[in-house]
Design an enzyme around this catalytic site. Structure first.
Site, PDB file in Angstrom:
ATOM      1  N   ARG A   1      96.093 -39.243  27.540  1.00 37.63           N
ATOM      2  CA  ARG A   1      97.100 -38.443  28.577  1.00 37.63           C
ATOM      3  C   ARG A   1      97.853 -39.569  29.432  1.00 37.63           C
ATOM      4  NH1 ARG A   1      92.588 -35.691  28.060  1.00 37.63           N
ATOM      5  NH2 ARG A   1      91.996 -36.376  30.375  1.00 37.63           N
TER       6      ARG A   1
ATOM      7  N   GLU B   1      82.436 -39.855  36.069  1.00 39.07           N
ATOM      8  CA  GLU B   1      81.857 -38.985  37.091  1.00 39.07           C
ATOM      9  C   GLU B   1      80.571 -38.249  36.195  1.00 39.07           C
ATOM     10  OE1 GLU B   1      86.008 -37.378  35.892  1.00 39.07           O
ATOM     11  OE2 GLU B   1      85.188 -39.334  36.417  1.00 39.07           O
TER      12      GLU B   1
END
Length: 177
Positions: free
Chosen positions: A62, A99
């Site tokens: 993206r 994460e």
């Protein structure tokens, strides 16, 4: 501020993706809203109007969508930072922690210019791990990342720690992770 409201309304939230407990901020909904997408590119152009870069580097996938129109408008080369195994030829490679897991990214050695100043672009900045790894890739070829741009920032995940001393700019931030 109306523009923040525009982005806030355009960004889709997806709970428990890609795994339980993660709230995913889906930037693809900005792309289906021409006014929101146009706003993002115009804001990038305004923010960096007086900043000199030699090239723009974008993180898959993206990040490409926001970096490409910016690079084209500024007349700058666009360097793609891709997931492992997506680029042919000689690459610089770097592993990093996400994460919610680990990953590796690569960049074509031929695309990184020694001594060049880069703007590094991604759609969302969470922990900063991917962008820190991308900075290392560009440094392997002698490039310097001075600035990082993301449409969305999640400062509660302390991305500034991973990205210092680079200047980090986001258009909107969310407190939750």
């Amino acid at each position: 501020m109306p523009t923040d409201e525009l982005l806030d309304k355009a960004i889709r939230r997806v709970p428990d993706f890609p795994k339980p407990g993660i709230l995913f901020y889906d930037i693809t909904s900005v792309l289906t809203d021409p006014a929101a997408f146009r706003h993002c590119i115009r804001r990038m152009l305004d923010v960096y109007a007086d900043v000199r870069f030699d090239a723009v580097a974008a993180v898959e996938s993206r990040g490409f969508l926001f970096a490409a129109p910016f690079a084209q408008e500024r007349g700058l080369p666009l360097v793609l930072v891709r997931k492992k195994g997506k680029l042919p030829g000689d690459v610089y490679r770097c592993s990093y922690a996400l994460e919610y897991g680990t990953a590796e990214i690569e960049v074509h050695k031929a695309d990184v210019q020694d001594g060049a100043r880069y703007l590094l672009v991604d759609d969302l900045i969470a922990t900063g791990g991917t962008l820190a790894a991308a900075k290392k890739l560009l440094a392997m070829g002698g490039g310097t990342v001075t600035d990082v741009f993301g449409v969305i920032g999640l400062p509660a995940l302390h991305y500034e720690d991973a990205l210092a001393p680079m200047t980090v700019t986001t258009l909107i931030t969310f407190d939750g992770a």
